[in-house]
Design an enzyme around this catalytic site. Structure first.
Site, PDB file in Angstrom:
ATOM      1  N   ASP A   8       5.858  -6.792   6.101  1.00 52.01           N
ATOM      2  CA  ASP A   8       4.701  -7.590   6.455  1.00 52.01           C
ATOM      3  C   ASP A   8       3.732  -6.606   7.121  1.00 52.01           C
ATOM      4  O   ASP A   8       4.122  -5.472   7.445  1.00 52.01           O
ATOM      5  CB  ASP A   8       5.114  -8.705   7.425  1.00 52.01           C
ATOM      6  N   MET A   9       2.499  -6.984   7.339  1.00 52.30           N
ATOM      7  CA  MET A   9       1.545  -6.054   7.938  1.00 52.30           C
ATOM      8  C   MET A   9       1.211  -6.408   9.385  1.00 52.30           C
ATOM      9  O   MET A   9       1.496  -5.638  10.303  1.00 52.30           O
ATOM     10  CB  MET A   9       0.262  -6.005   7.104  1.00 52.30           C
ATOM     11  N   ASP A  10       0.604  -7.582   9.583  1.00 50.37           N
ATOM     12  CA  ASP A  10       0.164  -7.968  10.922  1.00 50.37           C
ATOM     13  C   ASP A  10       1.356  -8.218  11.829  1.00 50.37           C
ATOM     14  O   ASP A  10       2.217  -9.035  11.519  1.00 50.37           O
ATOM     15  CB  ASP A  10      -0.697  -9.234  10.844  1.00 50.37           C
ATOM     16  N   LYS A 142       2.198 -17.753   3.127  1.00 54.49           N
ATOM     17  CA  LYS A 142       3.494 -17.814   3.773  1.00 54.49           C
ATOM     18  C   LYS A 142       3.562 -19.117   4.567  1.00 54.49           C
ATOM     19  O   LYS A 142       2.544 -19.580   5.042  1.00 54.49           O
ATOM     20  CB  LYS A 142       3.665 -16.624   4.721  1.00 54.49           C
TER      21      LYS A 142
END
Length: 171
Positions: A8-10, A142
């Site tokens: 995931d990024m954040d 998501k």
């Protein structure tokens, strides 16, 4: 057998939640609907267009469209990333370890591609991800699994052979 790791990024690669909070609080305040930290926390991990639609249903505003509000928030978040963003502790070492094991590396995020490019560029790690996928192009954000499934497809790996690194319940 594990063959890929999908990040995931954040909240995983970069601590962008403070940037999202600052941007949301500023933009919604400009619309006449001040946001609290609790308001922001209640929608962590929700795709930005869905987040704006949610707040419009609860606190409709006149003036800019929902799409314009989305863009205002994104512009502020991207500006904050470019000026203040930095990798979370251990990210570079984790990428080194994963690559040393011969595993493929992908990214699956709810954030739009423009923000993905800002983050990966700012952190100098764009070339370390063999596949990047955003829920921006998915029907559902998501926690629906499509963003991860399609990231695995882009890597050429069956989802069952991937490890997902995620930080939020919504993710």
């Amino acid at each position: 057998m594990l063959t890929a790791v999908i990040f995931d990024m954040d909240g995983v690669l970069i601590d962008s939640e403070p940037f999202w909070q600052r941007a949301q609080m500023a933009v919604f305040s400009e619309l006449g609907h001040p946001h609290t930290v609790e308001d922001c926390e209640s929608t962590i991990g929700v795709r930005i267009d869905q987040l704006v639609a949610h707040w419009y249903r609860l606190r409709p505003w006149s003036g800019p469209s929902q799409e314009e509000v989305v863009q205002r928030i994104l512009d502020r978040v991207n500006a904050l990333i470019l000026s203040e963003g930095q990798a979370k502790a251990g990210v570079l070492e984790a990428l080194d370890l994963i690559e040393a094991q011969g595993l493929k590396v992908g990214l699956a995020t709810s954030s739009p591609f423009a923000m993905v490019e800002a983050v990966l560029g700012k952190l100098g790690i764009r070339d370390r991800f063999l596949a990047v996928h955003s829920a921006e192009v998915e029907r559902f954000g998501k926690p629906h699994p499509d963003v991860y499934i399609h990231a695995a497809e882009k890597l050429g790996v069956e989802p069952v052979h991937c490890l997902a690194i995620e930080d939020s319940f919504t993710g």
